[in-house]
Design a protein around this motif. Structure first.
Motif, mmCIF file in Angstrom:
data_model
loop_
_atom_site.group_PDB
_atom_site.id
_atom_site.type_symbol
_atom_site.label_atom_id
_atom_site.label_comp_id
_atom_site.label_asym_id
_atom_site.label_seq_id
_atom_site.Cartn_x
_atom_site.Cartn_y
_atom_site.Cartn_z
ATOM 1 N N LEU A 353 -33.457 -22.852 4.740
ATOM 2 C CA LEU A 353 -32.630 -21.894 5.482
ATOM 3 C C LEU A 353 -33.366 -20.561 5.601
ATOM 4 N N ASN A 354 -33.659 -20.144 6.821
ATOM 5 C CA ASN A 354 -34.170 -18.799 7.067
ATOM 6 C C ASN A 354 -32.975 -17.859 7.174
ATOM 7 N N LEU A 355 -32.885 -16.902 6.252
ATOM 8 C CA LEU A 355 -31.691 -16.076 6.112
ATOM 9 C C LEU A 355 -31.897 -14.677 6.675
ATOM 10 N N SER A 356 -30.795 -14.050 7.058
ATOM 11 C CA SER A 356 -30.853 -12.696 7.619
ATOM 12 C C SER A 356 -30.808 -11.624 6.542
ATOM 13 N N ALA A 357 -30.425 -11.988 5.326
ATOM 14 C CA ALA A 357 -30.272 -11.014 4.240
ATOM 15 C C ALA A 357 -30.289 -11.767 2.911
ATOM 16 N N PRO A 358 -30.395 -11.040 1.790
ATOM 17 C CA PRO A 358 -30.331 -11.711 0.489
ATOM 18 C C PRO A 358 -29.013 -12.462 0.324
ATOM 19 N N ALA A 359 -29.070 -13.600 -0.347
ATOM 20 C CA ALA A 359 -27.872 -14.416 -0.554
ATOM 21 C C ALA A 359 -27.873 -14.958 -1.977
ATOM 22 N N GLU A 360 -26.704 -15.130 -2.521
ATOM 23 C CA GLU A 360 -26.553 -15.586 -3.895
ATOM 24 C C GLU A 360 -26.450 -17.107 -3.939
ATOM 25 N N PRO A 361 -27.303 -17.775 -4.746
ATOM 26 C CA PRO A 361 -27.142 -19.221 -4.910
ATOM 27 C C PRO A 361 -25.724 -19.565 -5.353
ATOM 28 N N GLY A 362 -25.189 -20.599 -4.792
ATOM 29 C CA GLY A 362 -23.800 -20.967 -5.033
ATOM 30 C C GLY A 362 -22.884 -20.552 -3.901
ATOM 31 N N SER A 363 -23.384 -19.686 -3.011
ATOM 32 C CA SER A 363 -22.577 -19.247 -1.869
ATOM 33 C C SER A 363 -22.303 -20.416 -0.933
ATOM 34 N N PRO A 364 -21.112 -20.457 -0.334
ATOM 35 C CA PRO A 364 -20.802 -21.546 0.595
ATOM 36 C C PRO A 364 -21.571 -21.407 1.900
ATOM 37 N N ILE A 365 -21.889 -22.530 2.497
ATOM 38 C CA ILE A 365 -22.480 -22.571 3.832
ATOM 39 C C ILE A 365 -21.366 -22.980 4.789
ATOM 40 N N ILE A 366 -21.192 -22.185 5.841
ATOM 41 C CA ILE A 366 -20.021 -22.332 6.704
ATOM 42 C C ILE A 366 -20.447 -22.560 8.153
ATOM 43 N N VAL A 367 -19.755 -23.470 8.811
ATOM 44 C CA VAL A 367 -19.926 -23.714 10.240
ATOM 45 C C VAL A 367 -18.540 -23.790 10.874
ATOM 46 N N ASP A 368 -18.313 -22.983 11.902
ATOM 47 C CA ASP A 368 -17.018 -22.953 12.601
ATOM 48 C C ASP A 368 -15.861 -22.727 11.635
ATOM 49 N N GLY A 369 -16.090 -21.850 10.669
ATOM 50 C CA GLY A 369 -15.031 -21.493 9.740
ATOM 51 C C GLY A 369 -14.777 -22.486 8.630
ATOM 52 N N LYS A 370 -15.536 -23.577 8.581
ATOM 53 C CA LYS A 370 -15.332 -24.599 7.555
ATOM 54 C C LYS A 370 -16.546 -24.674 6.628
ATOM 55 N N LYS A 371 -16.274 -24.862 5.344
ATOM 56 C CA LYS A 371 -17.360 -25.022 4.381
ATOM 57 C C LYS A 371 -18.020 -26.379 4.584
ATOM 58 N N VAL A 372 -19.334 -26.357 4.780
ATOM 59 C CA VAL A 372 -20.067 -27.599 5.023
ATOM 60 C C VAL A 372 -21.209 -27.798 4.022
#
Length: 432
Positions: A353-372
């Motif tokens: 995942l190429n990210l736009s900002a720092p992110a915390e491991p364990g954070s949910p990945i979301i698509v169309d408002g749903k956790k995927v």
């Protein structure tokens, strides 16, 4: 340097070498393949090292393989002392963390060559007549198809095929050597011992503290190997390894750097580690610490325990296809793997995942408002710019190039990573 094709020739050359410098030499015995060799003290050897290149002599495949079960000889300075004096930062538990050159080292991995001290990784020696059959049943790889001098990656899994760790295996004449992650070595040893039955001829031994492990990686690794007269390993299959002698000390060199099929791995006793390390640096290798290695692990996409490898994910979701045999018969986790393959039960997969900002491991990945999915690892890019992570995403939710959201407002683009891109699902009819 001439490669010696027998232990007798090697021993004779070592004796001649010692005799020619005997007036200024402190001699210590070293047991190597049943032959008593002699070596100079480290301080004298380091002085002499500056006057000549590393002398590696090949041990023929017909001779006894290295045991690595002797006690380390007394030395004047160990590797960590040498690294500290040179400006390296060493943690309290003996891990070489940094040389204050992380960006330079990462660039050298892409364009030059780096050397990394991975001595904190676990090393397990499995011996006994039943060792291959035992590991064949306890892990995912087909050990019974491998011969002496070959190697492979294999995965330790639970009975339901949930991931524990990736192990790199070398098949030696009298043992199989497993290299595992630092955090799993003891638990894997305990797990393996539980499965040894009374009649099994298997012995498990932790040799981590009795050995040192270096990884040599980058596109110019082959050049250093050629300079050290180790060109016979260039172009050999992943895991292929050969035993050598350096100033009477045993060293095994194998193809692959754990993080990549390219590069090389070097196993040696602590008594020879300093001289080997200095030689690799003298030949142009850039030292890399564990902090940069972790960045590299994430950007390359190699799964790690307690991150991508856990009871939450099975071995097929982790994408470790090159380490799995689908037709070797019964082994731990085999029934679950077979069902997943038969009924297309792989619901999620590991991605970059190429990210736009720092992110915390364990954070949910979301698509169309749903956790995927879930982010499992994160690192900053070089020079502190750019952000990259690894995470599991449901197969139907996103593909390479799609945009997802991590947490509340961090965007990420799903990307391919080199380590996982090299994995190829085997066919059910293959002999893997």
């Amino acid at each position: 340097m001439n490669l010696v094709k027998s232990c007798t020739d090697m021993a004779m050359m070592m004796r001649i070498d010692c005799v020619s410098h005997i007036t200024n030499t402190a001699l210590l015995p070293c047991l190597y393949n049943g032959t008593v060799l002699r070596r100079r003290s480290l301080s004298l050897r380091n002085s002499f090292f500056r006057e000549r290149k590393l002398q590696l002599r090949c041990v023929s495949a017909s001779s006894d393989s290295l045991q690595f079960d002797f006690s380390p000889p007394p030395i004047d300075h160990d590797l960590l002392d040498t690294v500290s004096v040179a400006g390296g930062k060493v943690s309290e538990d003996g891990i070489v963390e940094s040389f204050d050159n992380d960006d330079e080292a990462l660039d050298a991995f892409d364009n030059g060559v780096v050397v990394v001290d991975l001595s904190h990784f676990g090393r397990i020696r499995v011996s006994g007549d039943d060792r291959a059959h035992f590991l064949h049943n306890q892990t995912t790889a087909n050990f019974e198809s491998l011969n002496e001098g070959q190697g492979c990656d294999t995965v330790f899994v639970t009975p339901t095929a949930r991931t524990i760790d990736i192990a790199h295996a070398w098949i030696m004449k009298n043992a199989i050597l497993l290299t595992v992650s630092p955090t799993t070595c003891q638990s894997i040893i305990e797990m393996l011992n539980k499965y040894i039955f009374f009649a099994d001829k298997v012995e498990i031994k932790d040799i981590t503290k009795q050995t040192c492990l270096f990884a040599l990686a980058g596109p110019k690794s082959n050049q250093i190997m050629s300079k050290l007269n180790l060109g016979d390993l260039i172009g050999q299959p992943y895991g292929k390894h050969q035993h050598y002698s350096f100033d009477g000390m045993p060293i095994t060199v194998g193809v692959g750097s754990l993080i990549s099929d390219e590069g090389f791995t070097m196993l040696m006793s602590p008594g020879g580690a300093v001289s080997v390390w200095k030689t690799l640096l003298a030949e142009g290798a850039i030292p890399m610490g564990s902090v940069a290695w972790e960045k590299l692990r994430i950007t390359q996409g190699r799964p790690a325990p307690e991150r991508e490898l856990s009871k939450e994910y099975n071995v097929l979701e982790a994408g470790l296809w090159n380490s799995i045999s689908l037709n070797k018969g019964c082994y731990k986790g085999q029934e679950t793997i077979a069902r997943l393959m038969t009924y297309d039960g792989i619901k999620q997969r590991l991605c970059g995942l190429n990210l736009s900002a720092p992110a915390e491991p364990g954070s949910p990945i979301i698509v169309d408002g749903k956790k995927v999915g879930k982010l499992t690892s994160y690192t900053r890019g070089r020079d502190g710019s750019g952000h990259f992570g690894l995470g599991y995403i449901k197969k139907q939710a996103a593909s390479i190039g799609n945009t997802v959201t991590i947490g509340e407002d961090i965007s990420g683009i799903v990307s391919e990573v080199p380590y996982l891109a090299r994995q190829h699902p085997p066919s059910a009819n293959s002999s893997s």
